[in-house]
Motif scaffolding. Structure first.
Motif, PDB file in Angstrom:
ATOM      1  N   GLU B 219       0.838  -1.212   0.000  1.00  0.00           N
ATOM      2  CA  GLU B 219       0.000   0.000   0.000  1.00  0.00           C
ATOM      3  C   GLU B 219       0.864   1.251   0.000  1.00  0.00           C
ATOM      4  N   LEU B 220       1.985   1.174   0.747  1.00  0.00           N
ATOM      5  CA  LEU B 220       2.919   2.303   0.744  1.00  0.00           C
ATOM      6  C   LEU B 220       3.488   2.492  -0.653  1.00  0.00           C
ATOM      7  N   ALA B 221       3.824   1.362  -1.302  1.00  0.00           N
ATOM      8  CA  ALA B 221       4.350   1.440  -2.661  1.00  0.00           C
ATOM      9  C   ALA B 221       3.355   2.120  -3.595  1.00  0.00           C
ATOM     10  N   GLU B 238      23.368   1.257   3.442  1.00  0.00           N
ATOM     11  CA  GLU B 238      23.579   1.132   1.994  1.00  0.00           C
ATOM     12  C   GLU B 238      23.164  -0.219   1.444  1.00  0.00           C
ATOM     13  N   THR B 239      23.332  -1.277   2.259  1.00  0.00           N
ATOM     14  CA  THR B 239      23.037  -2.615   1.761  1.00  0.00           C
ATOM     15  C   THR B 239      21.569  -2.999   1.921  1.00  0.00           C
ATOM     16  N   ASP B 240      20.766  -2.112   2.566  1.00  0.00           N
ATOM     17  CA  ASP B 240      19.345  -2.438   2.738  1.00  0.00           C
ATOM     18  C   ASP B 240      18.554  -1.960   1.539  1.00  0.00           C
ATOM     19  N   PHE B 241      17.801  -2.868   0.953  1.00  0.00           N
ATOM     20  CA  PHE B 241      16.922  -2.483  -0.137  1.00  0.00           C
ATOM     21  C   PHE B 241      15.500  -2.826   0.250  1.00  0.00           C
ATOM     22  N   THR B 242      14.617  -1.854   0.158  1.00  0.00           N
ATOM     23  CA  THR B 242      13.211  -2.109   0.451  1.00  0.00           C
ATOM     24  C   THR B 242      12.388  -1.790  -0.786  1.00  0.00           C
ATOM     25  N   ILE B 243      11.122  -2.228  -0.790  1.00  0.00           N
ATOM     26  CA  ILE B 243      10.217  -1.952  -1.910  1.00  0.00           C
ATOM     27  C   ILE B 243      10.125  -0.447  -2.133  1.00  0.00           C
ATOM     28  N   CYS B 244      10.088   0.297  -1.037  1.00  0.00           N
ATOM     29  CA  CYS B 244      10.044   1.757  -1.095  1.00  0.00           C
ATOM     30  C   CYS B 244      11.180   2.299  -1.954  1.00  0.00           C
ATOM     31  N   ASP B 245      12.388   1.732  -1.802  1.00  0.00           N
ATOM     32  CA  ASP B 245      13.536   2.167  -2.594  1.00  0.00           C
ATOM     33  C   ASP B 245      13.311   1.951  -4.082  1.00  0.00           C
TER      34      ASP B 245
END
Lengths: 66, 400
Positions: B219-221, B238-245
């Motif tokens: 939903e945030l996406a 730096e190594t964290d990737f989320t859907i938001c990114d």
């Protein structure tokens, strides 16, 4: 706010330098452009030097604008 | 002999109680592969089978347990489940009641993340063509993050140092826990109603995969995808990737990096302005110098030409002058000659020279006479070279 004219000033200044660097302007035109460029450069400097960061809460903005 | 005949219900009930009384069977872990998976959307209960190469058992996971699952179970997925076995009396089904399930091999969060990412990617949420450019000189930036922690301080400090011209609109939100997703979506919605916001920075500091989980919300996406204002996503390290990114218009590896991407550096600008100033002055100085040189050159050429003209003319004058003198001299000589000749002529005509040769001039009454005009006793005057004689005519003889 001033920023719109800041962006315009910077763009115009870069344009002036580009035109002058091409070296095809007459001496009169060059001097006129130079004066304009110096004036723009001074204004940009002044804007940047005098700026202080402003932080507002979203709720305050909403209340204020409504 | 008495034969006990049971009813089906009795049998099923007995077996059920047998199963439920066994402690081993009341809670254990089972590993298997999901097959025949059915998700009853209306009830929310999941019905499937778990199998391995030799055996199958029917399984059910009720809605209240399934709701906690981060990932979506699918056919073919290898899972480990915690649960119990019993008999469903009504149809005699011996089944495994699942209370919790995790994917085998890969973490449940990783699996869930991959599932959401694949789904949204297919739906075009991450397309480059949809991404908006970040304004270069923002007047107002909205910062959606927790108002405690290092992230917000970093963003405020860096933007304040680099570009104090830009106003920061602070939108404090929960960045983990149940309230996070609604807070984040709510903030995005409200920010779009405020005028003149150029860029949004949304994010949080580092944390575990669980901590960052809110930023993987579908939903945030959707909210970010449909947001009209450019969004910079800055979640974790730096190594964290989320859907938001992935769905944001720009991903920053950290909140500090987001601040650096969102605003220009005014110190660089002072340098840039100074540089342009120098270039301007240099160009003008060069142009003026070149014009000055041109003038000097023309000046020199002009002087040379003029001086040549002058010497030329001077030479002409001298030449004429010489010619003039020469012709005057010639004329003079000529005149002298003529004068000499004339003087000679004059001298020969001088009556005195006639007298010098012995001749006389005779006059009567001061008038010249000829013999014919004379008679005897006329008074005549005879002029000699050295004087005059007054005479009287004695006789006259005429030439025939």
């Amino acid at each position: 706010m001033q920023n719109k004219s800041f962006e315009e000033n910077i763009n115009r200044l870069e344009e002036i330098v580009k035109i002058l660097e091409q070296g095809e302007t007459s001496l009169d035109d060059s001097i006129a452009l130079f004066e304009e460029g110096v004036k723009l450069s001074g204004e940009c400097n002044k804007t940047l030097e005098g700026a202080k960061q402003k932080i507002t809460m979203l709720t305050d903005v909403e209340n204020g604008e409504k | 002999m008495k034969i006990t005949v049971l009813s089906v219900k009795q049998l099923n009930s007995y077996v059920k109680s047998l199963l439920e009384s066994d402690n081993h069977l009341s809670s254990f872990y089972l590993s298997g592969e999901i097959s025949n998976f059915k998700d009853h959307y209306q009830s929310g209960h999941l019905y499937f089978s778990l199998k391995d190469s030799d055996a199958v058992i029917k399984a059910v996971m009720f809605r209240f347990s399934a709701a906690h699952l981060k990932f979506k179970p699918q056919d073919g997925m290898k899972v480990i489940c915690r649960g119990r076995v019993s008999l469903y009396e009504r149809d005699g089904t011996y089944q495994f009641y699942v209370e919790d399930m995790i994917p085998e091999g890969v973490g449940d969060l990783t699996l869930a993340f991959n599932q959401i990412k694949e789904k949204l990617e297919k739906a075009g949420y991450f397309l480059e063509s949809h991404k908006k450019p970040i304004p270069k000189f923002p007047k107002r930036i909205a910062v959606i993050t927790s108002d405690t922690g290092a992230a917000v301080m970093d963003i405020l400090n860096i933007t304040g140092r680099r570009w104090p011209l830009c106003e920061i609109i602070m939108c404090p939100v929960h960045v983990q826990g149940e309230l996070a997703v609604p807070d984040l979506i709510n903030a995005i919605t409200r920010v779009q109603t405020v005028p003149d916001i150029d860029t949004i920075i949304i994010g949080r500091g580092g944390g575990s995969a669980e901590d960052l989980w809110a930023f993987n919300s579908e939903e945030l996406a959707t909210a970010i995808y449909s947001c009209k204002i450019p969004v910079i996503s800055a979640v974790g390290h730096e190594t964290d990737f989320t859907i938001c990114d992935f769905v944001a218009d720009l991903r920053a590896p950290t909140p500090s990096a987001a601040a650096e991407l969102a605003v220009p550096d005014c110190n660089k600008f002072f340098e840039h302005l100074g540089g342009m100033d120098k270039r301007l002055r240099f160009i003008i100085a060069e142009q003026v110098k070149s014009a000055y040189l041109k003038i000097q050159l023309l000046n020199t050429r002009m002087r040379t030409v003029i001086s040549e003209m002058i010497t030329d003319k001077a030479q002409q004058i001298d030449s004429f002058s010489d010619k003039l003198c020469a012709s005057l001299n010639d004329k003079l000589k000529c005149c002298e000659k003529v004068f000499g000749i004339t003087l000679g002529k004059l001298n020969t005509l001088n009556p005195l020279s006639v007298l010098a040769r012995g001749y006389t001039v005779t006059t009567k009454d001061n008038l010249s006479v000829t013999a014919r005009e004379l008679k005897t006793d006329d008074k005549i005057t005879v002029k000699f070279l050295d004087g005059t004689a007054n005479c009287i005519v004695d006789s006259v003889d005429l030439e025939k």
